[in-house]
Motif scaffolding. Structure first.
Motif, PDB file in Angstrom:
ATOM      1  N   VAL A  18      27.883  -8.887  84.279  1.00 14.70           N
ATOM      2  CA  VAL A  18      27.095  -8.774  83.042  1.00 14.70           C
ATOM      3  C   VAL A  18      25.810  -7.985  83.295  1.00 14.70           C
ATOM      4  N   LEU A  19      25.092  -8.320  84.366  1.00 18.90           N
ATOM      5  CA  LEU A  19      23.851  -7.605  84.676  1.00 18.90           C
ATOM      6  C   LEU A  19      24.121  -6.140  84.982  1.00 18.90           C
ATOM      7  N   MET A  20      25.223  -5.885  85.671  1.00 22.80           N
ATOM      8  CA  MET A  20      25.567  -4.500  86.001  1.00 22.80           C
ATOM      9  C   MET A  20      25.915  -3.704  84.748  1.00 22.80           C
ATOM     10  N   LEU A  21      26.715  -4.286  83.858  1.00 29.33           N
ATOM     11  CA  LEU A  21      27.070  -3.584  82.627  1.00 29.33           C
ATOM     12  C   LEU A  21      25.843  -3.323  81.773  1.00 29.33           C
ATOM     13  N   TRP A  22      24.939  -4.310  81.701  1.00 30.37           N
ATOM     14  CA  TRP A  22      23.698  -4.111  80.958  1.00 30.37           C
ATOM     15  C   TRP A  22      22.885  -2.972  81.572  1.00 30.37           C
ATOM     16  N   GLY A  23      22.716  -3.021  82.898  1.00 27.37           N
ATOM     17  CA  GLY A  23      21.932  -1.997  83.575  1.00 27.37           C
ATOM     18  C   GLY A  23      22.541  -0.613  83.417  1.00 27.37           C
ATOM     19  N   LEU A  24      23.874  -0.525  83.524  1.00 31.79           N
ATOM     20  CA  LEU A  24      24.534   0.772  83.405  1.00 31.79           C
ATOM     21  C   LEU A  24      24.443   1.314  81.984  1.00 31.79           C
ATOM     22  N   ALA A  25      24.612   0.438  80.993  1.00 32.28           N
ATOM     23  CA  ALA A  25      24.485   0.876  79.601  1.00 32.28           C
ATOM     24  C   ALA A  25      23.068   1.369  79.332  1.00 32.28           C
ATOM     25  N   ASN A  26      22.088   0.638  79.862  1.00 38.06           N
ATOM     26  CA  ASN A  26      20.692   1.024  79.723  1.00 38.06           C
ATOM     27  C   ASN A  26      20.430   2.370  80.383  1.00 38.06           C
ATOM     28  N   TYR A  27      21.000   2.529  81.572  1.00 38.97           N
ATOM     29  CA  TYR A  27      20.849   3.758  82.348  1.00 38.97           C
ATOM     30  C   TYR A  27      21.480   4.938  81.618  1.00 38.97           C
ATOM     31  N   LEU A  28      22.670   4.714  81.041  1.00 38.71           N
ATOM     32  CA  LEU A  28      23.339   5.768  80.283  1.00 38.71           C
ATOM     33  C   LEU A  28      22.510   6.172  79.064  1.00 38.71           C
ATOM     34  N   LEU A  29      21.955   5.181  78.388  1.00 42.21           N
ATOM     35  CA  LEU A  29      21.126   5.479  77.219  1.00 42.21           C
ATOM     36  C   LEU A  29      19.940   6.340  77.616  1.00 42.21           C
ATOM     37  N   VAL A  86      28.845   4.211  71.209  1.00 40.76           N
ATOM     38  CA  VAL A  86      27.832   3.266  70.730  1.00 40.76           C
ATOM     39  C   VAL A  86      26.436   3.718  71.164  1.00 40.76           C
ATOM     40  N   LEU A  87      26.322   4.142  72.413  1.00 42.24           N
ATOM     41  CA  LEU A  87      25.021   4.578  72.918  1.00 42.24           C
ATOM     42  C   LEU A  87      24.548   5.853  72.232  1.00 42.24           C
ATOM     43  N   LEU A  88      25.500   6.708  71.829  1.00 40.02           N
ATOM     44  CA  LEU A  88      25.126   7.913  71.098  1.00 40.02           C
ATOM     45  C   LEU A  88      24.463   7.563  69.773  1.00 40.02           C
ATOM     46  N   LEU A  89      24.985   6.522  69.121  1.00 39.01           N
ATOM     47  CA  LEU A  89      24.387   6.092  67.858  1.00 39.01           C
ATOM     48  C   LEU A  89      22.942   5.639  68.065  1.00 39.01           C
TER      49      LEU A  89
END
Length: 507
Positions: free
Chosen positions: A135-146, A392-395
């Protein structure tokens, strides 16, 4: 990167050239590798066969984004010589790598690890701890991608003088990134990282050379100018600044070393010797990257005195404009520089995307919903999940919710909480899964609360480091206080014998 008056058609042509090169690399990386793309280890780690050059540059691209140029130089401009901390905290990343990477590699190679949570399951035998890590990794990666998507759009708009608008630039290069990473997996990402890493290094060198040309190579004169006009930027740091310096070394040193995509590059090395050789060269990269950018920012204090905080964010573009006006050679180099910056941002984004997809593929789908699914299907699910996540991150990136700095900080504050299970857990076999879980959860909640509440650093100590210290304390004290039968491995046969603790084991 705003206000690049030398940019325009030239910038568009450079971006098109970079995009074509990336697509060609992706095509040839995936060509003839159909079997490799049907397994998690093949698609996400190239089967563990990255050689020295590819591993070196993909590690470099993982640690350094184009934002290291456009963001760090303005910070040096505003803070002065105290921002030299950017060099030792990037050196600290390599020091932490050397602390755990070679030993983790040996175990990963023997056990066939694909994602970082494979280590957690192997070492601790705990599903709830593995889920929390994921969960922490997915959050961090999504944040990083954004963060990278926002930087990508700003970089493209700046390079082309808004000829290519922010939103169009993001969509175009996201499609390019998805195309080559989809077809070639880690192999395509690593090979494009080689091109992008070289472009970034050459661009940084050109920027330094141009900045020195503008001040006639007189760095001593620049220092004297700062000491006379803005002595606070050349003075001895305050106690709080010194504490913050040390805190950032710890926070970034441990945080960046346990990026999920960084750990997967450890797994992907062809051999332990290849990994160590790459890290040995990486130890010099902070001087060649953040050190050079620091000097550029310091020179900017003399070239453009009195800039406000908002205006200073455009410092690199301002210097590039001045350099580009010298002659046609510098003009071309500055266009290539910013093309390299955009390429470097893309290289950082593709690494994060691949790691995100692998965790969804293997840890979320493969272990929960698709236990009987073939590895080929798991890989396909991971690819689709990556596309959905980017959509989703593009939005969100269409109208960015905050500054790049705030996005960056929140990501780091949480990712660093993974450090104890990878570093301490690798060497201290008395560490228990239960203590690791509660330590990580408490540290993450503490760091997240301090960031969201905008309480800021307490006497120079950032919230992420405060959370990490609490995390480590709970891990250590909880493990020491546990009864022998509760310690990792004494009753759980899924935990390897090397990490089983007994009542006779020393701490």
């Amino acid at each position: 990167m705003n206000g690049l008056t030398f940019a325009g058609t030239g910038g568009v042509l450079v971006l098109i050239a970079y995009a074509v090169i990336m697509l060609v690399i992706g095509y040839f990386a995936g060509r003839g590798k159909s079997d490799e793309g049907k397994t998690n280890r093949g698609y996400y780690l190239t089967g563990g066969g990255l050689g020295f050059v590819a591993l070196l540059f993909t590690l470099y691209a993982t640690q350094y984004s184009g934002n290291a140029i456009v963001g760090y130089a303005p910070t040096a401009y505003r803070d002065g010589f105290s921002w030299w901390q950017s060099v030792p905290f990037m050196i600290a990343v390599i020091a932490v790598y050397l602390l755990f990477a070679p030993r983790l590699y040996v175990i990963a190679k023997k056990q066939g690890f694909v994602t970082p949570t494979d280590w957690i399951r192997y070492r601790f035998g705990s599903t709830k701890l593995a889920v929390l890590v994921a969960v922490l990794m997915l959050w961090g990666l999504a944040n990083y991608l954004l963060e990278q998507l926002v930087a990508m759009g700003q970089g493209i708009a700046g390079l082309t003088g808004d000829t290519v608008p922010y939103q169009i630039g993001v969509i175009a290069f996201v499609l390019v990134m998805l195309a080559y990473s989809w077809t070639g997996g880690m192999r395509a990402v690593a090979l494009t990282d080689v091109m992008q890493g070289i472009a970034l290094l050459l661009g940084i060198g050109a920027m330094l050379f141009g900045a020195l040309y503008l001040v006639e190579g007189d760095l001593a004169g620049v220092t004297q100018h700062i000491a006379q006009t803005e002595p606070e930027k050349a003075g001895v740091p305050t106690t709080e600044d010194s504490i913050n310096w040390f805190s950032m070394i710890l926070l970034i040193g441990f945080g960046a070393a346990v990026y999920p995509h960084a750990i997967q590059r450890i797994y992907a090395a062809r051999s332990e010797r290849t990994l160590k050789r790459s890290l040995a060269i990486m130890a010099w990269m902070p001087l060649a990257t953040t050190g050079v950018v620091f000097v550029v920012g310091i020179i900017g204090i003399q070239l453009f005195p009195g800039l406000s905080t908002a205006d200073s964010e455009q410092l690199v573009g301002m210097i590039a404009n001045e350099v580009a006006g010298v002659n046609v050679v510098f003009y071309v180099l500055m266009i290539l520089l910013f093309g390299g910056v955009v390429a470097a941002i893309v290289s950082t984004a593709d690494s994060a995307l691949l790691a995100f997809s692998s965790i969804v593929s293997r840890d979320v789908y493969g272990r929960s919903f698709g236990r009987t699914a073939s590895e080929g299907k798991q890989v396909r699910v991971g690819k689709v999940a990556g596309v959905v996540a980017v959509g989703v991150l593009l939005l969100i990136a269409w109208n960015p919710p905050g500054t790049l700095l705030s996005i960056f900080v929140l990501k780091f504050e949480l990712i660093v909480q993974l450090a104890p299970v990878f570093v301490l857990g690798l060497y201290w076999r008395r560490m228990t899964a239960n203590a690791a879980f509660w330590g990580m959860l408490t540290g993450a909640l503490t760091a997240g609360f301090l960031s969201v509440a905008d309480l800021g650093p307490f006497y120079g100590v950032p919230g992420g480091l405060a959370g990490l210290l609490l995390n480590v304390a709970i891990c250590v004290l909880g493990s020491l206080a546990s009864r022998p039968r509760d310690r990792a491995g004494t009753t759980d046969p899924s935990v390897p014998a090397d990490f089983r603790a007994t009542s006779a084991d020393p701490a």
